[in-house]
Design an enzyme around this catalytic site. Structure first.
Site, mmCIF file in Angstrom:
data_model
loop_
_atom_site.group_PDB
_atom_site.id
_atom_site.type_symbol
_atom_site.label_atom_id
_atom_site.label_comp_id
_atom_site.label_asym_id
_atom_site.label_seq_id
_atom_site.Cartn_x
_atom_site.Cartn_y
_atom_site.Cartn_z
ATOM 1 N N PHE A 136 0.856 -1.187 0.000
ATOM 2 C CA PHE A 136 0.000 0.000 0.000
ATOM 3 C C PHE A 136 0.890 1.233 0.000
ATOM 4 C CE2 PHE A 136 -2.486 3.492 1.608
ATOM 5 C CZ PHE A 136 -3.649 3.370 0.873
ATOM 6 N N ASP A 221 9.144 2.519 1.844
ATOM 7 C CA ASP A 221 7.957 3.250 2.283
ATOM 8 C C ASP A 221 7.818 3.016 3.783
ATOM 9 O OD1 ASP A 221 5.457 4.114 3.017
ATOM 10 O OD2 ASP A 221 4.462 3.399 1.197
ATOM 11 N N LYS A 250 2.398 9.450 8.339
ATOM 12 C CA LYS A 250 1.563 9.115 9.501
ATOM 13 C C LYS A 250 2.012 9.734 10.849
ATOM 14 C CE LYS A 250 -1.155 5.351 7.764
ATOM 15 N NZ LYS A 250 -0.784 4.872 6.437
HETATM 16 C C1 LIG Z 1 -1.049 5.132 5.037
HETATM 17 C C2 LIG Z 1 0.038 4.754 4.100
HETATM 18 C C3 LIG Z 1 0.285 5.473 2.918
HETATM 19 C C4 LIG Z 1 -0.605 6.611 2.477
HETATM 20 O O1 LIG Z 1 -0.553 7.692 3.332
HETATM 21 P P1 LIG Z 1 -1.661 8.860 3.176
HETATM 22 O O2 LIG Z 1 -1.202 9.879 4.189
HETATM 23 O O3 LIG Z 1 -2.985 8.267 3.475
HETATM 24 O O4 LIG Z 1 -1.559 9.364 1.788
HETATM 25 C C5 LIG Z 1 1.354 5.107 2.140
HETATM 26 N N1 LIG Z 1 2.151 4.072 2.475
HETATM 27 C C6 LIG Z 1 1.942 3.358 3.592
HETATM 28 C C7 LIG Z 1 2.869 2.237 3.925
HETATM 29 C C8 LIG Z 1 0.872 3.653 4.437
HETATM 30 O O5 LIG Z 1 0.655 2.920 5.528
#
Ligand SMILES: *Cc1c(COP(=O)(O)O)cnc(C)c1O
Length: 401
Positions: A136, A221, A250
Site C-alpha cells: 500500500f 515506504d 503518519k
Molecule cells: C497510510 C500509508 C500510505 C498513504 O498515506 P496517506 O497519508 O494516506 O496518503 C502510504 N504508504 C503506507 C505504507 C501507508 O501505511
C-alpha cells in the site's frame, strides 16, 4: 450524533464506511464520543497519533506556533523546517528531506525522484519501478498504481505506466522482473494495510546487495513503520540494511498532516523547479513534527514501543494458541501487530471490540491490526488483550457463507 451523521450522509463524499460514533475528545490512549463513552484507542488515527491524544507538549507546540506564524510558503526560509530536516537526517541514513503533506504525496515525490534518477543517471527513456503484491503506497494515481492491490485501482484505469508488481519477500521473483529499464524498487519494511506482513531479513539483505550491484534505487515506504512504531526508530533497522530513499508521514506530525521524502545525498537529485508543495513543511506542521521528535527522545518512546510491543506480541501469541479454530497466527514488530484470522472475519472482530470499548482496525479481510499510541502503558496493553480475548470467546463459531 444523528445531525452529524446526516451532514455526512448528504454533504461528505461517501468514500468511507464509517463506524456509528462521533469522537469529541481524547486523552492519552483513550477517546471519548459524543455520548461520553470512553474507548481504548488501538488504532491511533491509523498508526498516526504516536503521542496519543492531547499530549501537552504537542498541544503547546502547535498552539504557540499558531499564535506566531502558521504558513509562508516555500518561497522563504523558516526555522522549523530546517530544524525538523536536521533532526530527521541526524537520526537516519538520509542527508536531505523534502516535506509534503501525506504519505501518498511523499511516495509520489519518491516516484518522481526515482524517474529522474533513471532518466538522468542511468539514461533510461522510460524508467520502471518494481513494487509488491499487497503493498500500500497511497491513493493518488501514481501511488495507487504502485499499490499492489487491484481493489484500490478498479475504477481508475488507465493507470500510470512504468510499474511492475512482484510477490513480497520473494527475491527470485523480484529479480526475474528486473530489466534494463528498472530504476527502483519501492517496498514497505513491514506491509501495513496489506496485512501486517513483516519483511524477511534475508530477502531484504539480498535485495539491498542486488540493488547496489545493478544501480537500482532501494526506496522504503516507512509511512507506517517510521517514527518508532516497530520498536526501532525506522523499520529498516530490523532488516540490517540502509535504503537509498525512504518516505514518512503518519506519525511524523502526531496527527498534524505532514509527509517527508528522505534521501541520501547522492540520490537527492531534485533541483529548483523539479518538485514543490505549497503547504509542504510549513511552520505549523514542522513545529508539530519537532514536538513529536523531541517527545520520542524525552519520553524514550521508541524503547517503550519495543518493550510494550513485546508484551503485546506475547499476549497475541497466547490468544492465537487459545483460539486456534479462529486465529491462524499473530505477527508484527513492536507496536505494529496483526492477528491473522482463519476466516475473513476481521471486520466482525473490529465491530465487536468497539462495542466493548476497544478500537481496532482491520488490515485486509483476515487481519485485525493493533497499532496503539507509542505512549501505551503495560496496563493498557493488558486491558486491550483482555477485551480482545473476550470478543473472540464470544465470537460465533461458524460463519454463514
Ligand atoms: C497510510 C500509508 C500510505 C498513504 O498515506 P496517506 O497519508 O494516506 O496518503 C502510504 N504508504 C503506507 C505504507 C501507508 O501505511
Amino acid at each position: 450524533m444523528e445531525t452529524v451523521r446526516q451532514a455526512f450522509e448528504e454533504h461528505v463524499m461517501h468514500t468511507y464506511a464509517r463506524f456509528p460514533v462521533v469522537f469529541e475528545r481524547g486523552e492519552g490512549c483513550y477517546l471519548e464520543d459524543s455520548e461520553g463513552r470512553r474507548y481504548l484507542d488501538f488504532v491511533a488515527g491509523i498508526a498516526t497519533c504516536a503521542l496519543g491524544h492531547a499530549h501537552p507538549v504537542l498541544g503547546a507546540a502547535i498552539a504557540e506556533q499558531a499564535r506566531t506564524l502558521i504558513h509562508v510558503s516555500n518561497l522563504y526560509y523558516t526555522r522549523q523546517q530546517g530544524e525538523l530536516a536536521r533532526w530527521l537526517t541526524d537520526n537516519s541514513v538520509a542527508d536531505q528531506v523534502f516535506f509534503c503533506n501525506s504519505g501518498a504525496e511523499a511516495n509520489e515525490g519518491a516516484i518522481k525522484l526515482a524517474r529522474k534518477y533513471g532518466r538522468t543517471v542511468l539514461g533510461i527513456a522510460e524508467p520502471q519501478i518494481i513494487s509488491t503484491h499487497l503493498s500500500f503506497h497511497g491513493r493518488t494515481l501514481a501511488t495507487v498504481t504502485a499499490t499492489g492491490q487491484p481493489k484500490y485501482q478498479k475504477h481508475f484505469h488507465p493507470l500510470v505506466p512504468g510499474f511492475v508488481h512482484v510477490p513480497y519477500n520473494d527475491f527470485d521473483a523480484l529479480r526475474a522482473q528486473v530489466t534494463d529499464a528498472t530504476c527502483a524498487v519501492l517496498i514497505e519494511p513491514i506491509q501495513g494495510e496489506g496485512g501486517v506482513m513483516p519483511g524477511d531479513v534475508d530477502f531484504f539483505r539480498k535485495l539491498r546487495r542486488f540493488c547496489s550491484e545493478q544501480r537500482i534505487l532501494l526506496i522504503l515506504d516507512e509511512v507506517q513503520t517510521g517514527m518508532g512504531r516497530t520498536g526501532k526508530l525506522w523499520g529498516y533497522e530490523h532488516l540490517g540494511i540502509e535504503p537509498d530513499i525512504f518516505t514518512l508521514a503518519k506519525a511524523l506530525g502526531g496527527g498534524v498532516p505532514i509527509g517527508a521524502l528522505c534521501a541520501k545525498a547522492e540520490f537527492s537529485l531534485f533541483e529548483p523547479g523539479d518538485h514543490a508543495s505549497t503547504f509542504g513543511g510549513n511552520p505549523l506542521a514542522c513545529a508539530a513534527g519537532l514536538a513529536v521528535c523531541q517527545t520520542l527522545e524525552a519520553e524514550a518512546l521508541v524503547e517503550n514501543a519495543r518493550v510494550r510491543g513485546e508484551q503485546l506480541a506475547a499476549g497475541l501469541k497466547r490468544i492465537a494458541e487459545r483460539f486456534g479454530s479462529l486465529v491462524r497466527l499473530s505477527r508484527g514488530r513492536g507496536l505494529m501487530q496483526g492477528l491473522v484470522l482463519v476466516a475473513p472475519r476481521a471486520a466482525e472482530v473490529v465491530r465487536l471490540a468497539m462495542d466493548e470499548g476497544l478500537l481496532l482496525v482491520s488490515a485486509g479481510p483476515e487481519v485485525v491490526r493493533l497499532v496503539p499510541p507509542l505512549i501505551v502503558s503495560a496496563i493498557e496493553i493488558d486491558e486491550a488483550l483482555a477485551i480482545l480475548e473476550g470478543v473472540l470467546a464470544r465470537l460465533p463459531v461458524t460463519v454463514t457463507a
